[in-house]
Design a protein around this motif. Structure first.
Motif, PDB file in Angstrom:
ATOM      1  N   ASP A  19       0.836  -1.205   0.000  1.00  0.00           N
ATOM      2  CA  ASP A  19       0.000   0.000   0.000  1.00  0.00           C
ATOM      3  C   ASP A  19       0.873   1.258   0.000  1.00  0.00           C
ATOM      4  O   ASP A  19       1.753   1.417   0.846  1.00  0.00           O
ATOM      5  N   GLY A  20       0.622   2.136  -0.950  1.00  0.00           N
ATOM      6  CA  GLY A  20       1.314   3.418  -0.980  1.00  0.00           C
ATOM      7  C   GLY A  20       2.494   3.483  -1.924  1.00  0.00           C
ATOM      8  O   GLY A  20       3.038   4.568  -2.156  1.00  0.00           O
ATOM      9  N   HIS A  21       2.909   2.364  -2.503  1.00  0.00           N
ATOM     10  CA  HIS A  21       4.145   2.402  -3.303  1.00  0.00           C
ATOM     11  C   HIS A  21       3.987   3.178  -4.604  1.00  0.00           C
ATOM     12  O   HIS A  21       4.957   3.745  -5.118  1.00  0.00           O
ATOM     13  N   ILE A  22       2.777   3.261  -5.142  1.00  0.00           N
ATOM     14  CA  ILE A  22       2.583   3.954  -6.423  1.00  0.00           C
ATOM     15  C   ILE A  22       2.655   5.465  -6.253  1.00  0.00           C
ATOM     16  O   ILE A  22       3.094   6.187  -7.165  1.00  0.00           O
ATOM     17  N   ALA A  23       2.286   5.987  -5.103  1.00  0.00           N
ATOM     18  CA  ALA A  23       2.225   7.444  -4.924  1.00  0.00           C
ATOM     19  C   ALA A  23       3.573   8.106  -5.140  1.00  0.00           C
ATOM     20  O   ALA A  23       3.661   9.215  -5.688  1.00  0.00           O
ATOM     21  N   GLY A  24       4.654   7.446  -4.725  1.00  0.00           N
ATOM     22  CA  GLY A  24       5.980   8.014  -4.947  1.00  0.00           C
ATOM     23  C   GLY A  24       6.291   8.142  -6.426  1.00  0.00           C
ATOM     24  O   GLY A  24       6.802   9.177  -6.887  1.00  0.00           O
ATOM     25  N   HIS A  25       6.014   7.084  -7.182  1.00  0.00           N
ATOM     26  CA  HIS A  25       6.179   7.145  -8.640  1.00  0.00           C
ATOM     27  C   HIS A  25       5.312   8.264  -9.227  1.00  0.00           C
ATOM     28  O   HIS A  25       5.711   8.951 -10.172  1.00  0.00           O
ATOM     29  N   TYR A  26       4.122   8.410  -8.663  1.00  0.00           N
ATOM     30  CA  TYR A  26       3.179   9.406  -9.173  1.00  0.00           C
ATOM     31  C   TYR A  26       3.738  10.814  -9.006  1.00  0.00           C
ATOM     32  O   TYR A  26       3.589  11.668  -9.886  1.00  0.00           O
ATOM     33  N   LEU A  27       4.394  11.081  -7.870  1.00  0.00           N
ATOM     34  CA  LEU A  27       5.032  12.384  -7.677  1.00  0.00           C
ATOM     35  C   LEU A  27       6.055  12.651  -8.773  1.00  0.00           C
ATOM     36  O   LEU A  27       6.102  13.735  -9.361  1.00  0.00           O
ATOM     37  N   THR A  28       6.903  11.662  -9.036  1.00  0.00           N
ATOM     38  CA  THR A  28       7.919  11.816 -10.082  1.00  0.00           C
ATOM     39  C   THR A  28       7.272  12.056 -11.438  1.00  0.00           C
ATOM     40  O   THR A  28       7.687  12.940 -12.193  1.00  0.00           O
ATOM     41  N   ALA A  29       6.254  11.263 -11.756  1.00  0.00           N
ATOM     42  CA  ALA A  29       5.598  11.376 -13.060  1.00  0.00           C
ATOM     43  C   ALA A  29       4.963  12.752 -13.250  1.00  0.00           C
ATOM     44  O   ALA A  29       5.057  13.356 -14.327  1.00  0.00           O
ATOM     45  N   LEU A  30       4.315  13.259 -12.213  1.00  0.00           N
ATOM     46  CA  LEU A  30       3.702  14.593 -12.304  1.00  0.00           C
ATOM     47  C   LEU A  30       4.767  15.672 -12.486  1.00  0.00           C
ATOM     48  O   LEU A  30       4.596  16.604 -13.282  1.00  0.00           O
ATOM     49  N   ALA A  31       5.877  15.551 -11.754  1.00  0.00           N
ATOM     50  CA  ALA A  31       6.966  16.522 -11.897  1.00  0.00           C
ATOM     51  C   ALA A  31       7.512  16.502 -13.313  1.00  0.00           C
ATOM     52  O   ALA A  31       7.781  17.558 -13.919  1.00  0.00           O
ATOM     53  N   GLN A  32       7.662  15.295 -13.880  1.00  0.00           N
ATOM     54  CA  GLN A  32       8.164  15.175 -15.250  1.00  0.00           C
ATOM     55  C   GLN A  32       7.202  15.807 -16.248  1.00  0.00           C
ATOM     56  O   GLN A  32       7.631  16.499 -17.180  1.00  0.00           O
ATOM     57  N   MET A  33       5.918  15.559 -16.072  1.00  0.00           N
ATOM     58  CA  MET A  33       4.944  16.080 -17.027  1.00  0.00           C
ATOM     59  C   MET A  33       4.874  17.609 -16.968  1.00  0.00           C
ATOM     60  O   MET A  33       4.685  18.273 -17.995  1.00  0.00           O
ATOM     61  N   TYR A  34       5.042  18.158 -15.792  1.00  0.00           N
ATOM     62  CA  TYR A  34       5.078  19.613 -15.681  1.00  0.00           C
ATOM     63  C   TYR A  34       6.318  20.155 -16.376  1.00  0.00           C
ATOM     64  O   TYR A  34       6.254  21.137 -17.136  1.00  0.00           O
ATOM     65  N   ALA A  35       7.462  19.509 -16.156  1.00  0.00           N
ATOM     66  CA  ALA A  35       8.710  19.984 -16.752  1.00  0.00           C
ATOM     67  C   ALA A  35       8.751  19.737 -18.258  1.00  0.00           C
ATOM     68  O   ALA A  35       9.180  20.598 -19.028  1.00  0.00           O
ATOM     69  N   SER A  36       8.297  18.570 -18.707  1.00  0.00           N
ATOM     70  CA  SER A  36       8.428  18.196 -20.119  1.00  0.00           C
ATOM     71  C   SER A  36       7.379  18.847 -20.999  1.00  0.00           C
ATOM     72  O   SER A  36       7.666  19.231 -22.140  1.00  0.00           O
ATOM     73  N   LEU A  37       6.155  18.962 -20.496  1.00  0.00           N
ATOM     74  CA  LEU A  37       5.051  19.483 -21.303  1.00  0.00           C
ATOM     75  C   LEU A  37       4.523  20.824 -20.803  1.00  0.00           C
ATOM     76  O   LEU A  37       3.655  21.424 -21.453  1.00  0.00           O
ATOM     77  N   GLY A  38       5.003  21.274 -19.648  1.00  0.00           N
ATOM     78  CA  GLY A  38       4.477  22.523 -19.085  1.00  0.00           C
ATOM     79  C   GLY A  38       3.032  22.398 -18.672  1.00  0.00           C
ATOM     80  O   GLY A  38       2.299  23.405 -18.643  1.00  0.00           O
TER      81      GLY A  38
ATOM     82  N   LEU B  58       1.030  20.118 -12.426  1.00  0.00           N
ATOM     83  CA  LEU B  58       1.608  20.886 -11.325  1.00  0.00           C
ATOM     84  C   LEU B  58       0.612  21.031 -10.179  1.00  0.00           C
ATOM     85  O   LEU B  58       0.974  20.870  -9.004  1.00  0.00           O
ATOM     86  N   GLN B  59      -0.629  21.342 -10.506  1.00  0.00           N
ATOM     87  CA  GLN B  59      -1.646  21.484  -9.459  1.00  0.00           C
ATOM     88  C   GLN B  59      -1.820  20.181  -8.694  1.00  0.00           C
ATOM     89  O   GLN B  59      -1.919  20.172  -7.459  1.00  0.00           O
ATOM     90  N   ARG B  60      -1.852  19.072  -9.426  1.00  0.00           N
ATOM     91  CA  ARG B  60      -2.035  17.774  -8.768  1.00  0.00           C
ATOM     92  C   ARG B  60      -0.805  17.428  -7.920  1.00  0.00           C
ATOM     93  O   ARG B  60      -0.935  16.856  -6.830  1.00  0.00           O
TER      94      ARG B  60
END
Length: 792
Positions: free
Chosen positions: A86-105, A110-112
């Motif tokens: 339980d909870g292991h996906i959320a860490g990956h999710y933080l990274t993925a959201l940071a990447q999408m903000y940086a890569s696609l703006g 970013l809000q999420r």
């Protein structure tokens, strides 16, 4: 003074001999500085964003809030998120959201991301000690560990499913929220969380820490080293050293290959940590360990698509038969981590071999591991001819490869370019736009390699001229007629394939560099040099689509093992072979059907003829289908010699598959975790490259019998096991009592046990199978278990 100079000289010579020094560091560009242009990679990134935004943050956050004593706003997701991880996906999710903000703006990302951090910070404050985690019943767990009560196995720690691996994902997500998206809140949360670990383990001996690390723990040493880099505080680097697993590190430092049988993705993150420490602390021995590991895995253990492992474990380097027989081929997480290791090693030493592997794995494993329509992720990519892949769904599937998958497709822009001083490396030929602010230049790369074997770089400068050295990769696969032109004029290429062409000049606005990238079809055998071959054209691994039949579980449900393609396996006689004379070169027997597309006909060498219409195309383009990547290569003479044996074996395999209800590989991490293993005084090991488990106490598994068809169990033993007395039970009912005295000798053998009526009349879907030693004895080593139904 002389002694001091001598020490300095020795340190210098060590670094020279290892080919390593911090001064070789190459920097990557921030994701926001490299934008993808239209290509399959950009499409995959956009598809990934859609998948990410379909996920509910509150459900990912629920385990953290529960562990902090707060009311969750939604229920946990199912699957691994409710089964102990339980909870292991959320860490990956933080990274993925940071990447999408940086890569696609993307502002929604970013809000999420900010919302996730706010909620995790709320949980951290409620915990009151810096801890952030969703590990079930974690307070009791961490208290036991603080007191030195440690019971570690490769699949778990103190009866929890790999909790250190779990929290590593949170550490990494917080790091990336800060380093990629620049969110200061994440920095403080990360540092406080790391301080918690220091306090948690300060009274443990180094030996006790090493015992902890027997359990899969991700790359904790890497993230602790990252905290040192972020803060400059040495205590975090010391923590990273403490969390470096000596059981792996020390043999690698001595260049000893001890990888056979090890759980692959347990090891790779450790090695990423070794290299991270090496670069931050100029540790030549740690770098040597990382480099040896990379060389070994990529040259001896990696198949054509860039992946490795069978059922998540490193198979023997001299026997890849399990690779072409198992439906659990290369795991996407492994390749995700091997790319991260390649990136770090390239930064230390910018050699083309690291980019060659990176490109191979990126184009052929990572890109192929996402469904282009739904965005679903693939766990295993079978190399078994005629099998297929299973795709995740955003509401049902929460495997490790979903977590790494969320990240994989948000950073295709990461390694296209790199820089060191006044040198700019062009590593990958992916359409993109680089904004090199320090030099005041934009470089636009355009191509469609599948229709035109050339890429073009166009320069836009702020000043009249910009002086720097353009390092153009001369890829290992471009054997002939590789050409570089600047503004239409040929440039002398004075280096060989597998290196970089240096163009040191003053660049003006509008300058154009074109690079001809001639591709050739070539074949590549499995690393053990057996007769299975794949086809490769330039950077693309080719495959052929066979059919779309019996794709059971194509889109995964929430079942524990739904990531595995459980549909019927095609036998050797149901799949083709390449048939040619021994003197003929395989790659020369295929025909490119269209000059503008990568599509080859193998009609002249495919056997039997019913497969002559198969076409070989880039593997990443094949989805929702059975496929072939590797096929056996035979001559008419050799095929005639083995044809009867092939038919017999195919019939046996088909009969066994037809009656198998469930299948367990004891001693292997994920198959045991999938079957909810419980143990007492139990051990694992390998013998003749096969995993086993035995016990002086007992061990048990939950088996699935959805239709109440179980009739007998089939167990594989080793003939030299002696003085082994034990009983086999199911749901408390004794099935058999066994005594083995080594009379079978140096061979594996099988015994079947009829299930008593008390078991077969029990209509429970899940039943627990147990092997228990009799007093004063131990169980036999158990090598394989099959639950069988009645023979038809």
């Amino acid at each position: 003074m002389t002694r001091y100079l001598g020490i300095l000289l020795l340190a210098f010579l060590i670094k020279i001999n290892c080919g390593y020094s911090q001064s070789a560091q190459v920097d990557l560009f921030a994701l926001k500085e490299v934008k993808l242009l239209d290509s399959p990679f950009k499409e995959a990134m956009k598809t990934d964003l859609d998948y990410i935004l379909k996920m509910d943050p509150d459900r990912l956050l629920a385990p953290y809030l529960k562990e902090a004593g707060l009311d969750p706003k939604a229920e946990n997701y199912p699957n691994w998120e409710s089964m102990g991880l339980d909870g292991h996906i959320a860490g990956h999710y933080l990274t993925a959201l940071a990447q999408m903000y940086a890569s696609l703006g993307d502002e929604t990302a970013l809000q999420r991301l900010n919302y996730m951090l706010e909620e995790l910070e709320r949980a951290q404050q409620a915990n009151g000690n810096g801890y952030i985690g969703g590990v079930p019943n974690s307070k009791e767990l961490w208290q036991d560990i603080r007191q030195g009560n440690i019971n570690a196995h490769n699949f778990g720690l103190n009866e929890r499913w790999v909790p250190l691996y779990n929290i590593h994902k949170t550490y990494a997500g917080l790091r990336d929220a800060y380093k990629i998206a620049g969110i200061e809140r994440a920095r403080k949360m990360l540092v406080d969380f790391t301080d918690w670990m220091i306090a948690e383990t300060e009274n443990l001996t180094d030996g006790e820490i090493q015992e902890l690390l027997i359990s899969e723990h991700g790359g904790l040493n890497e993230t602790f080293a990252d905290v040192y880099e972020i803060t400059g505080e040495r205590k975090y680097l010391e923590l990273a050293y403490r969390f470096s697993h000596k059981m792996l590190l020390e043999p690698l430092q001595k260049k000893n290959d001890i990888l056979n049988g090890l759980h692959a993705n347990t090891q790779i993150p450790k090695v990423i940590g070794f290299e991270t420490i090496a670069q931050l602390d100029q540790n030549a021995e740690y770098h040597q360990a990382a480099r040896f590991f990379w060389d070994n895995v990529t040259s001896k253990r990696t198949v054509a698509i860039g992946g490795n492992s069978v059922r998540e474990h490193f198979n023997p380097t001299d026997d890849f038969s399990s690779m072409v027989n198992s439906v659990q081929g290369p795991e996407t997480c492994n390749t995700y981590n091997m790319l991260r290791l390649s990136e770090k090693l390239f930064q230390a030493q910018p050699e083309e071999k690291y980019i060659h592997f990176y490109e191979r794995a990126l184009y052929n494993h990572i890109l192929s591991s996402q469904h282009p329509g739904t965005g679903g992720f693939v766990y295993f990519t079978p190399m078994r001819p005629g099998h297929y892949r299973v795709y995740s769904q955003p509401e049902t599937s929460f495997w490790c490869c979903v977590g790494s998958g969320l990240e994989n497709h948000g950073k295709y822009n990461e390694m296209i370019y790199a820089h060191k001083g006044d040198s700019l490396y062009v590593n990958l030929f992916i359409p993109s736009e680089l904004n090199w602010k320090e030099k005041g230049v934009k470089i636009i790369q355009e191509n469609d390699l599948e229709s035109q074997e050339q890429t073009r770089l166009t320069f836009e400068t702020n000043d009249d001229v910009v002086d720097f050295n353009l390092m153009v990769r001369y890829p290992s696969w471009a054997k002939e007629n590789f050409k570089v032109k600047v503004n239409g004029e040929n440039i002398a290429v004075n280096v060989t394939t597998g290196s970089f062409v240096s163009l040191n000049r003053k660049w003006k606005n509008g300058d154009e560099v074109t690079i001809d990238l001639p591709m050739q079809l070539r074949s590549e055998n499995l690393p053990d040099e057996s007769n299975y071959a794949s086809l490769i054209y330039g950077p693309y691994v080719l495959a052929a689509k066979m059919n779309e039949s019996n794709l059971e579980g194509l889109y995964a449900d929430a079942g524990r093992s739904s990531h595995i393609a459980h549909g019927p396996m095609m036998t050797a006689t149901e799949t083709p072979v390449f048939l040619k004379e021994k003197s003929e070169k395989l790659s020369e027997q295929l025909v490119k059907e269209n000059a503008d597309k990568i599509k080859f006909s193998a009609s002249g060498i495919i056997y039997p003829k019913k497969f002559q219409d198969l076409n070989f195309i880039p593997f990443y383009q094949i989805h929702e289908a059975r496929y072939v990547i590797y096929l056996p290569v035979e001559s008419p003479q050799s095929l005639a010699e083995i044809e009867e044996d092939r038919k017999i074996k195919a019939l046996e395999d088909k009969r066994l598959a037809a009656v198998t209800i469930d299948h367990i590989q004891p001693g292997e991490q994920q198959p045991e975790a999938d079957h909810l293993i419980e143990t007492q005084n139990s051990n694992t090991g390998t013998n003749k490259n096969r995993h086993w488990r035995d016990a002086r106490g007992w061990f048990s598994y939950v088996i699935q019998d959805d239709k109440n068809e179980a009739d007998r169990i089939r167990v594989t033993y080793y003939g030299k096991d002696q003085n082994r007395e034990f009983k086999i039970m199911m749901d408390g009912v004794i099935i058999a009592t066994e005594k083995l005295n080594g009379e079978k000798g140096d061979t594996f053998f099988i015994r079947e046990y009829k299930l008593p009526k008390e078991v077969t009349s029990n209509e429970k879907v899940e039943k627990r199978l147990r092997f228990e030693a009799l007093e004063g004895s131990r169980t036999a080593g158990i090598y394989e278990i099959r639950i069988l139904k009645k023979k038809e």
